[in-house]
Design a protein around this motif. Sequence first.
Motif, short mmCIF file in Angstrom:
data_model
loop_
_atom_site.label_atom_id
_atom_site.label_comp_id
_atom_site.label_asym_id
_atom_site.label_seq_id
_atom_site.Cartn_x
_atom_site.Cartn_y
_atom_site.Cartn_z
N UNK A 1 -31.14 56.33 -38.71
CA UNK A 1 -31.43 56.06 -40.12
C UNK A 1 -31.03 57.25 -40.99
N UNK A 2 -31.33 58.44 -40.52
CA UNK A 2 -30.96 59.63 -41.28
C UNK A 2 -29.44 59.73 -41.39
N UNK A 3 -28.75 59.42 -40.31
CA UNK A 3 -27.29 59.46 -40.32
C UNK A 3 -26.73 58.45 -41.33
N UNK A 4 -27.29 57.22 -41.35
CA UNK A 4 -26.85 56.20 -42.29
C UNK A 4 -27.12 56.65 -43.73
N UNK A 5 -28.31 57.22 -43.96
CA UNK A 5 -28.63 57.68 -45.31
C UNK A 5 -27.71 58.80 -45.77
N UNK A 6 -27.35 59.70 -44.86
CA UNK A 6 -26.42 60.77 -45.22
C UNK A 6 -25.04 60.21 -45.56
N UNK B 1 -19.15 60.73 -53.65
CA UNK B 1 -17.72 60.55 -53.86
C UNK B 1 -17.46 59.64 -55.06
N UNK B 2 -18.20 58.54 -55.12
CA UNK B 2 -18.03 57.62 -56.26
C UNK B 2 -18.42 58.30 -57.56
N UNK B 3 -19.46 59.10 -57.54
CA UNK B 3 -19.90 59.79 -58.73
C UNK B 3 -18.84 60.79 -59.19
N UNK B 4 -18.21 61.48 -58.23
CA UNK B 4 -17.16 62.44 -58.58
C UNK B 4 -15.94 61.74 -59.16
N UNK C 1 -23.18 60.50 -49.10
CA UNK C 1 -21.83 61.05 -49.25
C UNK C 1 -20.94 60.10 -50.03
N UNK C 2 -21.03 58.80 -49.70
CA UNK C 2 -20.23 57.81 -50.43
C UNK C 2 -20.62 57.77 -51.91
#
Length: 98
Positions: free
Chosen positions: A79-84, A92-95, A88-89
Amino acid sequence: MVLGKQGLRFEGYKFALYIMVPVAASISFNDPEVRKKAVDYFQFLKYPANPNTNLVKEYEELRENEMKKREQLKAYREEVKKLRELNDKRQELFKETE
């Protein structure tokens, strides 16, 4: 060792400390409530299981509990891996929008 009156005072303070620490510990731990809290907190006394219990069942239960904990930990890590990854995605979209 310091000589003179200062040395004698220092030795007197050390001696008083050597006497006071065990006396204070004896007085404080003589109280049943403090003794019970200390024993419970530090778990000085661990009594063995009832001799009539089946140890094989106990070990199996412990093993099952350990396996459940490992599975829960594995699920938590996933779950932590999915949340990370989602974070990250999102970053990226925000940038990209800036």
